[in-house]
Design a protein around this motif. Structure first.
Motif, PDB file in Angstrom:
ATOM      1  N   HIS A  43       7.637 -24.907 -12.590  1.00  0.00           N
ATOM      2  CA  HIS A  43       8.923 -25.194 -13.219  1.00  0.00           C
ATOM      3  C   HIS A  43      10.080 -24.684 -12.356  1.00  0.00           C
ATOM      4  O   HIS A  43      11.108 -25.358 -12.205  1.00  0.00           O
ATOM      5  N   GLU A  47      13.126 -26.957 -10.772  1.00  0.00           N
ATOM      6  CA  GLU A  47      14.520 -26.693 -11.122  1.00  0.00           C
ATOM      7  C   GLU A  47      15.337 -26.336  -9.882  1.00  0.00           C
ATOM      8  O   GLU A  47      16.489 -26.778  -9.730  1.00  0.00           O
ATOM      9  N   ARG A  51      18.695 -28.378  -8.472  1.00  0.00           N
ATOM     10  CA  ARG A  51      19.998 -27.726  -8.271  1.00  0.00           C
ATOM     11  C   ARG A  51      20.453 -27.835  -6.819  1.00  0.00           C
ATOM     12  O   ARG A  51      21.642 -27.960  -6.529  1.00  0.00           O
ATOM     13  N   LEU A 104      13.611 -29.972 -20.779  1.00  0.00           N
ATOM     14  CA  LEU A 104      13.471 -30.442 -19.405  1.00  0.00           C
ATOM     15  C   LEU A 104      13.201 -31.945 -19.348  1.00  0.00           C
ATOM     16  O   LEU A 104      13.573 -32.613 -18.379  1.00  0.00           O
ATOM     17  N   ARG A 107      16.278 -33.702 -19.186  1.00  0.00           N
ATOM     18  CA  ARG A 107      16.886 -33.584 -17.861  1.00  0.00           C
ATOM     19  C   ARG A 107      16.152 -34.428 -16.822  1.00  0.00           C
ATOM     20  O   ARG A 107      16.776 -35.035 -15.957  1.00  0.00           O
ATOM     21  N   HIS A 108      14.796 -34.469 -16.943  1.00  0.00           N
ATOM     22  CA  HIS A 108      14.003 -35.119 -15.900  1.00  0.00           C
ATOM     23  C   HIS A 108      13.687 -36.579 -16.191  1.00  0.00           C
ATOM     24  O   HIS A 108      13.426 -37.346 -15.264  1.00  0.00           O
TER      25      HIS A 108
END
Length: 766
Positions: A43, A47, A51, A104, A107-108
Motif C-alpha cells: 500500500h 501511494e 503522490r 483507496l 482513489r484508484h
C-alpha cells in the motif's frame, strides 16, 4: 496483465505464509507480522508512486489490492490458525482494512474495487478453517459487504452491487448443513438487508464524496449515487428491490432447514423490520413485507414435511411437557402482532392503503393457519376451530369500529379477514363434504356484502371462495382423502350448487360478479348431475373407474338438456347472456361427444353388453331415443349453424334408434353375431322406405331441399339393401311384399319428385 499481476502478488503473499507454516521456518507471531508488513509495504509503495507522479495507474491499483488481500489473510491466520488474537480484535482489524480498501478504491478505480471484492470474499477459502468457525466467517462477510457498500455510495457500478449480493449469499449457502450457523443465519440476512438499504443511501463522509467527484480514475465508468438526493431515495438508484427479494428467498429457505429454537424471534424478525423500512420507499417496494410473510409461511410449513431435512418440526404436547409448542406459539403471535402493527403504522404514513390494510388483516390469519398445520397435521380440532372463530369475531369488532369512524374502505378488509377466519375454522372443524359445504355457504353473505357496499376487494374474495370451491369439487376424483358415503353427493355437490344459485340474484347490481357466479353455478350443476348419476349407478362409489353405456346415455341427455336450458336463459338474461351462450355451447358439445361414445366404443352391438329383454322400455330408449328428441328441440330453438347441425344429428340419430329397436324387437338382444331372420330384414326395408318417403314428403311440403335430399339418400340406401341383400335372403311372400312395397314407393316418389322439381324450378320458388 494488470489483473493477473495483482492476483499473482496476492497469492504469492498468501502462499509464502503457507510455506513458512509447512516448513516451520518462523514462529506464528513472526509469520503474522511478516504478512502484515508486506501488505502495508504494498500500500505504501502504491501511494508513494501516486503522490510522486501525480496520477494513478491500474498497476498501482492492483498492487494496493494485493496489499489488502495480504493484510486480510494475516488477520484471519492470527485468528483461525494460531489463536494469537481474540475474535473481536481480528474483526476490528479486518474492518479497518476493508474501510481503507474502500477509500483507496475510490482513489484508484475499478481494478482495486474488483480485486478487493473478489479477494475479500475468497480469503476464508484460501486460508481455510473448520466448520465450527462459520459464524466468524459470516461476521467477516458482513464487514466486507459493508465496506463495499460504502464504496458503492460514492462510486457506483452495477456489477459491484451484485458482487456484494452474490458473495454474501454464497457464504450463506455455504453455511447450510453446519449446525454452528443455526440461529445466526437470520440476523446475518437482516444485517445484510440493512446494509443494502442504508449504507449506499446516506452521505457518511462528504470528504470522500468530494474525492470521488474529483478523482480522474473515476472517469471511465464510475458514477456516484446522486449525492444531492435525500435519505433513502438514493437507494432507489440501485437494484435494491431485487437484492432484498433474494434475501427474502434465503430467509424462507433458512427457516425451512433450521431447527426451531426459543430465540427464533431474535433470528427471524430483523429482516422483517428492514423490509418494512424499505417499503416506505413506495412503488413496488411496498410489496416486500407481503413477500416476506409468504416466504415465512412456506418456510415454516416446509419444516413439517417429513423427509425434508431429517429435522421434521411438529408442535406437540406430551404429558404436559412442552417440547416446542409454547415457544412457537409465542413466536407466531409476536410475528402476527409485528406484521399487523407495522402494516397499520405504514397505513397512516405511506400511500398504497390496500396493500397495508390487506397485510394487517392477513397476517394474523396466516400465522394461525401455519400454527394449526404444524400442530395438528391438518387433523380435525375443535380447540383450533375456536381460535379461528375468535379471530373472526375480532375482525368483526374491528370492522364495526371502522364503520362507526366512517372508514368504510378499511372496514371491508376486516370482512375479508372474517371470511378467512371462518374458512380456517371450517377447515379445522370439518373435513371432506362438511368443509366443502362450509366454504360454499360463504358465497351468499359475501355476495350480499359486495353488492351492498360496492367494494372490489369483497368481490374478489367472493370469486376466490368460488374458485376454491370449483377446484375442490372438480378435482374430487383425484383426491383419495375425500371419503365417500351414502348420499353425500347431494349434500356436497347439491348444497354447493344451491348456495351459488341463491347468491346469483344478490349480485344483480354487480354484473361482472354475477357473470362469475352464474358460470360457477352452471359448472357445479353439471358436476352435481354427474356425481348423483354415478352415486346411483355404482352404489355410492362415485369415483369408480367404470364408465358404461348407462352413464354415457344419462350424460348425453343431461348435458343436452342443460345446454337447452342455458340457451333459453341467454335470451332472458341481459348482463350474463354471453356467459349463458358459451355455457350452452360447451354443454351441447359435451353431449355430442358423449353420444359419439354411445355409438362407437360403448355400443352394445360391439361390446356384447347385455340389454334388458323388455321391449322398448330399456336403456336403448335413453341411449338412442332421447338424443333424437333433444337434437330436434335444439334444431327448433337454436339458430344458425348449431340449429342446422342439430337437424342433421336428429335425422341420423332417428335412423340409428329405429334400426337398433328393430334389431332388439326381433332378437331380444343386440349381439352382432346373431344372424338376422327374413322377417327382420323385411322390417328394415319397409321401415326405412317409410322413413324415406316421409322425409321426401316433409321436404317437399315444408322443410325444403335439405330434408328432401336426405329422404332420397335413405331411399337409395334401401334400394341397395334390397338388391344386394334381400333378393338373396328373402323367399315367398316376404320377398314379394318387400318388392311390392319398394315398387309402389318408387312410383310414388317419381311422381312427387317431378312435382317437387317443377315447383323448385319456378321463379321465386326458393
Amino acid at each position: 496483465m494488470v489483473w493477473l499481476g495483482g492476483v499473482c502478488v496476492a497469492l504469492a503473499g498468501i502462499f509464502l505464509v503457507k510455506y513458512s507454516i509447512d516448513q516451520g521456518l518462523l514462529t506464528p507471531w513472526a509469520r503474522v507480522a511478516l504478512a502484515t508488513c508486506s501488505g502495508l509495504a504494498m500500500h505504501a509503495l502504491a501511494e508513494w508512486t501516486i503522490r510522486k507522479t501525480g496520477r494513478g495507474h491500474p498497476a498501482l491499483a492492483a498492487l494496493a489490492a494485493a496489499g489488502s488481500l495480504t493484510l486480510s489473510a494475516a488477520a484471519l491466520a492470527a485468528l483461525h490458525l494460531y489463536g494469537l488474537v481474540p475474535a473481536l480484535v481480528a474483526f476490528f482489524f479486518l474492518a479497518v482494512v476493508s474501510m481503507a480498501t474502500t477509500i483507496l478504491a475510490v482513489r484508484h478505480g475499478t481494478v482495486l474495487a474488483a480485486l478487493g471484492l473478489v479477494g475479500c470474499y475468497l480469503v476464508p477459502f484460501l486460508v481455510g478453517g473448520d466448520g465450527g468457525r462459520i459464524v466468524e466467517v459470516l461476521a467477516y462477510c458482513l464487514i466486507v459487504s459493508a465496506a463495499v457498500l460504502l464504496l458503492i455510495r460514492y462510486a457506483y457500478r452495477a456489477w459491484l452491487w451484485w458482487g456484494v449480493v452474490f458473495g454474501s449469499l454464497l457464504w450463506w449457502l455455504g453455511s447450510m448443513g453446519l449446525d454452528a450457523a443455526d440461529g445466526f443465519r437470520g440476523p446475518y440476512l437482516g444485517l445484510l438487508a440493512a446494509a443494502l438499504l442504508y449504507l449506499p443511501a446516506v452521505d457518511w463522509w462528504p470528504k470522500l464524496g468530494e474525492i470521488a467527484r474529483n478523482a480522474s480514475a473515476l472517469k471511465p465508468g464510475w458514477r456516484p449515487l446522486a449525492p444531492a438526493a435525500a435519505g433513502l431515495r438514493v437507494a432507489a438508484n440501485t437494484p435494491l428491490r431485487a437484492g432484498l427479494l433474494a434475501l427474502v428467498a434465503a430467509h424462507g429457505f433458512s427457516i425451512a432447514v433450521e431447527p426451531f429454537s426459543a430465540s427464533a424471534a431474535v433470528g427471524w424478525v430483523p429482516l422483517v423490520l428492514v423490509l418494512f423500512a424499505a417499503a416506505r420507499l413506495g412503488g413496488k417496494f411496498v410489496w416486500l413485507p407481503w413477500v416476506s410473510l409468504a416466504a415465512q409461511a412456506f418456510g415454516w410449513m416446509a419444516t413439517g414435511l417429513s423427509g425434508w431435512t431429517g429435522r421434521e418440526f411438529r408442535l406437540v404436547w406430551e404429558s404436559g411437557h412442552d417440547t416446542a409448542g409454547t415457544g412457537f406459539l409465542i413466536y407466531a403471535a409476536s410475528s402476527a402482532a409485528i406484521y399487523a402493527a407495522l402494516a397499520s403504522w405504514n397505513l397512516r404514513a405511506v400511500h398504497s392503503q390496500p396493500v397495508w390494510a390487506s397485510l394487517a388483516v392477513a397476517s394474523p390469519a396466516c400465522w394461525l393457519a401455519v400454527a394449526y398445520a404444524l400442530a395438528t397435521d391438518l387433523a380435525i380440532s375443535s380447540e383450533w376451530a375456536v381460535a379461528g372463530v375468535t379471530l373472526g369475531l375480532l375482525y368483526t369488532a374491528a370492522g364495526w369500529i371502522l364503520w362507526r369512524l366512517s372508514l368504510g374502505k378499511l372496514a371491508t378488509w376486516t370482512i375479508l379477514g372474517c371470511s378467512a377466519s371462518y374458512s380456517l375454522a371450517a377447515a379445522m372443524l370439518f373435513q371432506e363434504a362438511g368443509l366443502t359445504v362450509a366454504l360454499a355457504a360463504q358465497a351468499v353473505p359475501l355476495t350480499w356484502l359486495a353488492a351492498r357496499h360496492g367494494t372490489s376487494n369483497v368481490a374478489w374474495m367472493t370469486k376466490a371462495v368460488l374458485a376454491t370451491l370449483v377446484i375442490r369439487l372438480t378435482l374430487n376424483p383425484w383426491l383419495p382423502a375425500y371419503a365417500p358415503g351414502p348420499g353425500w353427493t347431494l349434500w356436497t355437490y347439491g348444497a354447493s350448487t344451491l348456495f351459488c344459485m341463491l347468491a346469483t340474484p344478490l349480485a344483480s347490481s354487480l354484473p361482472k360478479l354475477r357473470r362469475w357466479i352464474e358460470a360457477v353455478s352452471a359448472h357445479l350443476l353439471v358436476l352435481t348431475c354427474w356425481a348423483v348419476t354415478r352415486d346411483l349407478l355404482y352404489d355410492g362409489e362415485v369415483f369408480s373407474g367404470e364408465y358404461g353405456l348407462t352413464e354415457a346415455s344419462i350424460n348425453t341427455a343431461v348435458w343436452a338438456s342443460l345446454g337447452l336450458v342455458y340457451h333459453w336463459r341467454s335470451r332472458t338474461g341481459e348482463h350474463v347472456a354471453a356467459v349463458y351462450r358459451w355455457v350452452s355451447r360447451i354443454l351441447l358439445a359435451m353431449s355430442v361427444a358423449s353420444y359419439v361414445s354411445v355409438l362407437l366404443p360403448l355400443n352394445p352391438v360391439l361390446t356384447l353388453e347385455p340389454v334388458s329383454g323388455t321391449r322398448v322400455w330399456n336403456v336403448l330408449l335413453l341411449a338412442y331415443g332421447a338424443p333424437v328428441l333433444l337434437a330436434y328441440l335444439t334444431n327448433r330453438h337454436h339458430e344458425g349453424r348449431a340449429a342446422r347441425w342439430a337437424g342433421k344429428i336428429a335425422a341420423a340419430s332417428l335412423f340409428v334408434f329405429v334400426t337398433v329397436e328393430i334389431r332388439h324387437l326381433w332378437q331380444g338382444s343386440l349381439e352382432a353375431i346373431s344372424p338376422a331372420s327374413d322377417g327382420e330384414m323385411a322390417t328394415y326395408s319397409l321401415v326405412w322406405v317409410s322413413m324415406a318417403v316421409a322425409a321426401v314428403l316433409a321436404g317437399w311440403m315444408r322443410y325444403g331441399p335439405g330434408v328432401y335430399r336426405g329422404g332420397l339418400a335413405l331411399l337409395i340406401f334401401t334400394i341397395c339393401k334390397v338388391f344386394l341383400v334381400d333378393m338373396s335372403g328373402l323367399t315367398g311372400l316376404l320377398r314379394a311384399a318387400s318388392f311390392m312395397g319398394l315398387g309402389l314407393s318408387l312410383l310414388g316418389l317419381a311422381y312427387l319428385h317431378q312435382r317437387f322439381g317443377t315447383a323448385d324450378s319456378e321463379p321465386g320458388s326458393d
